[in-house]
Enzyme design. Structure first.
Site, PDB file in Angstrom:
ATOM      1  N   GLY A 184      24.460  -5.510  25.737  1.00  0.00           N
ATOM      2  CA  GLY A 184      22.312  -5.711  26.222  1.00  0.00           C
ATOM      3  C   GLY A 184      22.015  -6.174  24.948  1.00  0.00           C
ATOM      4  N   VAL A 190      19.623  -5.150  21.075  1.00  0.00           N
ATOM      5  CA  VAL A 190      18.048  -3.992  21.042  1.00  0.00           C
ATOM      6  C   VAL A 190      17.089  -5.745  21.775  1.00  0.00           C
ATOM      7  CG1 VAL A 190      16.570  -5.386  19.326  1.00  0.00           C
ATOM      8  CG2 VAL A 190      19.124  -4.311  18.840  1.00  0.00           C
ATOM      9  N   LYS A 201       8.583  -7.430  26.732  1.00  0.00           N
ATOM     10  CA  LYS A 201       7.460  -8.793  27.472  1.00  0.00           C
ATOM     11  C   LYS A 201       7.212  -8.324  29.060  1.00  0.00           C
ATOM     12  CE  LYS A 201       8.264 -10.307  24.577  1.00  0.00           C
ATOM     13  NZ  LYS A 201       8.809 -10.977  23.240  1.00  0.00           N
ATOM     14  N   GLY A 210       8.527  -5.882  10.102  1.00  0.00           N
ATOM     15  CA  GLY A 210      10.621  -6.891   9.941  1.00  0.00           C
ATOM     16  C   GLY A 210      11.548  -5.796  10.008  1.00  0.00           C
ATOM     17  N   ASP A 263      21.034 -11.680  14.262  1.00  0.00           N
ATOM     18  CA  ASP A 263      20.260 -11.290  13.253  1.00  0.00           C
ATOM     19  C   ASP A 263      20.907 -10.882  12.283  1.00  0.00           C
ATOM     20  OD1 ASP A 263      18.738 -11.478  15.698  1.00  0.00           O
ATOM     21  OD2 ASP A 263      17.591  -9.325  15.414  1.00  0.00           O
ATOM     22  N   HIS A 306       0.830 -33.458  37.484  1.00  0.00           N
ATOM     23  CA  HIS A 306      -0.869 -32.972  37.324  1.00  0.00           C
ATOM     24  C   HIS A 306      -1.037 -31.605  38.284  1.00  0.00           C
ATOM     25  CE1 HIS A 306      -5.220 -33.061  36.334  1.00  0.00           C
ATOM     26  NE2 HIS A 306      -5.101 -33.484  37.387  1.00  0.00           N
TER      27      HIS A 306
END
Ligand SMILES: Cc1cc2nc3c(=O)[nH]c(=O)nc-3n(C[C@H](O)[C@H](O)[C@H](O)COP(=O)(O)OP(=O)(O)OC[C@H]3O[C@@H](n4cnc5c(N)ncnc54)[C@H](O)[C@@H]3O)c2cc1C
Length: 473
Positions: free
Chosen positions: A42, A44, A54, A274, A315, A447
């Site tokens: 899993g 981070v 989320k 960061g 990362d 639509h």
């Protein structure tokens, strides 16, 4: 896959990069060992990043909508928040997803080791299991997927439970009366949104002149206007010069040309300035892997490091530090190991800020094109002209296409508005498939949906959008 079936591959780190790589390697017939300190895969993203944030943002949106409903003649009373249950729900989501990944590992016969890995040589790892046992194991190839961790500001280091990083903020130990978020990037804004909805008075401080420095300004504007309403204050062009624990809070000293109040006390401070790559892997110096001055492991387009046996993904190899980039790199690295002719060279890596409204972009941004003096044409469709946006009472959004004026190919897409994170996928497909503005304009969109705003932005490119009138010159 006969040529790779004898390969023994180790993957260090089981985040979205590592587990995607390990699973594909197993699917291609390799013998795979996946090593990570957590009970299940899993990384981070699932344990303390994308997924818990989320889940909480969903709750924040619900609370916000319930308050907004009074504009439609529906009055809900103020929510009562059971923090323990909210935490438990968030943890259940994480447990289910990570447990599912554990099951997928077992089904694929991936050897999942809960522990940490260190390099002995380019092909040998020392694996320290969570239970204390240690072993050295040899592999044909090793994939480094060790991810990143929150960056710190050494001069502001304060050993206090009142100072949070993204991990401890997601733990949701309490809802502070006042919260200062240092850093106006996406993680700070997302977590600030959560705490504001739960009842904290949130302030954000950003040293640059605007929030979300990487995004086009016209996309950020509607978000800025909205967060101005839910946050106590947004301090731009401002840095935090000092922090000191004092009584029941943290005294923060601000610095900068626009500072009105030099010192303020906050109950808690969240530092989100960061992330830092986890390239400080023990024994890495015993290999030929090279690390750049920012700490990112250097790789080529096959994600291979300077050491031919070692690949690196996610990362730890660089920006954008996003889960989907990590997974795709992981899959590319494995295919390269399997001997396939592959390269990681996407035209569009989508970025999504899951605030309310959401901001999403993919491909070339307008500001990047301007910086590079690239000739582009911009087509914008304002959501005020979208029927669906009107039914949601969320007309502040905007969809824009960044188009090559000669070939009329779509180079980039930017969206701000509710659901932008879902909508951007169409932009990614358009960019990757080399779609032209006409391809999008001619594709019939359902639509009433927000997806029509992409089609109509393409019509705007030709000056013929149904719902935007452009007077003839
Ligand atoms: C609050 C927050 C919200 C985020 N939201 C999003 C989002 O919405 N969308 C998105 O795309 N991205 C999001 N991200 C970023 C995303 O989490 C990362 O980009 C992603 O997790 C990177 O994946 P990875 O595989 O490179 O590494 P990681 O997920 O960082 O996993 C690396 C793993 O390697 C392990 N490890 C490190 N060293 C060793 C070692 N020596 N031995 C064994 N294991 C080791 C670590 O413990 C970790 O489990 C968010 C991040 C944060 C913090």
């Amino acid at each position: 896959m006969s040529e790779s079936s004898d390969l023994r591959v180790a993957v260090i780190g089981a985040g979205p990069g590592g587990y995607a790589a390990a699973f594909l390697a197993a699917d291609l017939g390799m013998k795979v060992t996946l090593i990570d300190p957590e009970l299940n895969p899993g990384g981070v993203c699932l344990y303390r990043g994308c997924i818990p944030s989320k889940a909480l943002l969903h709750i924040a949106k619900l609370i916000d909508e319930s308050r907004h409903a009074k504009n439609w003649g529906i009055l809900f009373s103020d929510p009562t928040i059971d923090l323990a249950q909210l935490r438990a729900w968030k943890e259940t989501v994480v447990r289910k997803l990570t447990g599912g990944l554990g099951q997928l590992s077992r089904q694929r016969k991936v050897e999942y080791v809960q522990g940490r890995a260190a390099f002995e040589t380019s092909n040998m790892l020392r694996i320290s299991r969570a239970g204390g046992a240690e072993e050295t194991v040899t592999f044909d190839r090793i994939i480094i997927a060790t991810g990143s961790r929150p960056a710190e500001i050494p001069s502001l280091h304060l050993d206090s439970p009142r100072v949070l990083d993204s991990t401890s903020a997601l733990d949701l130990s309490d809802v502070p009366g006042t919260l200062l978020v240092i850093g106006g990037g996406y993680i700070g804004l997302e977590l600030g949104t959560v705490y504001a909805a739960l009842g904290s008075r949130v302030s954000v401080v950003e040293m640059l002149p605007g929030l979300l420095p990487g995004a086009d300004r016209d996309l950020v504007l509607p978000l800025h206007k909205r967060v101005e309403k839910i946050f106590d204050s947004i301090l731009l062009n401002t840095t935090v010069a000092a922090m000191k624990e004092e009584g029941g809070g943290i005294r923060v000293t601000f610095d900068g040309p626009d500072v009105k109040e030099r010192e303020r006390i906050f109950d808690k401070v969240l530092i989100s300035v960061g992330r830092k790559p986890n390239s400080d892997i023990p024994g890495l110096n015993k290999t030929r892997v090279q690390v750049d001055p920012r700490g990112f492991i250097q790789v080529n387009k096959q994600l291979q490091t300077d050491d031919p046996s070692i690949y690196a993904i996610g990362d730890v190899v660089g920006e954008p530090m996003l889960a989907h980039k990590a997974s795709h790199e992981g899959r590319t690295a494995v295919e390269a190991i399997a001997g396939h002719k592959v390269a990681f060279e996407p035209n569009a890596i989508p970025a999504v800020v899951f605030t309310d409204p959401e901001i999403a972009w993919a491909g070339v941004t307008e500001s990047q094109a301007q910086k590079e003096n690239r000739e582009i044409k911009i087509a914008k469709f304002p959501w005020g002209a979208s029927g669906r946006a009107m039914t949601l009472d969320r007309t502040e959004g905007m969809t824009k296409l960044i188009v090559d004026p000669k070939s009329e190919r779509v180079l980039g897409v930017g969206i701000v508005g509710v659901g932008a994170g879902e909508l951007i996928a169409e932009g990614v497909l358009a960019i990757e498939m080399g779609a032209t503005a006409q391809d999008i304009a001619l594709s019939i969109h359902p639509h009433p949906t927000l997806s029509e705003t992409i089609m109509e932005a393409a019509e705007v490119f030709f000056g013929t959008s149904t719902h935007v009138y452009r007077p003839k010159r």
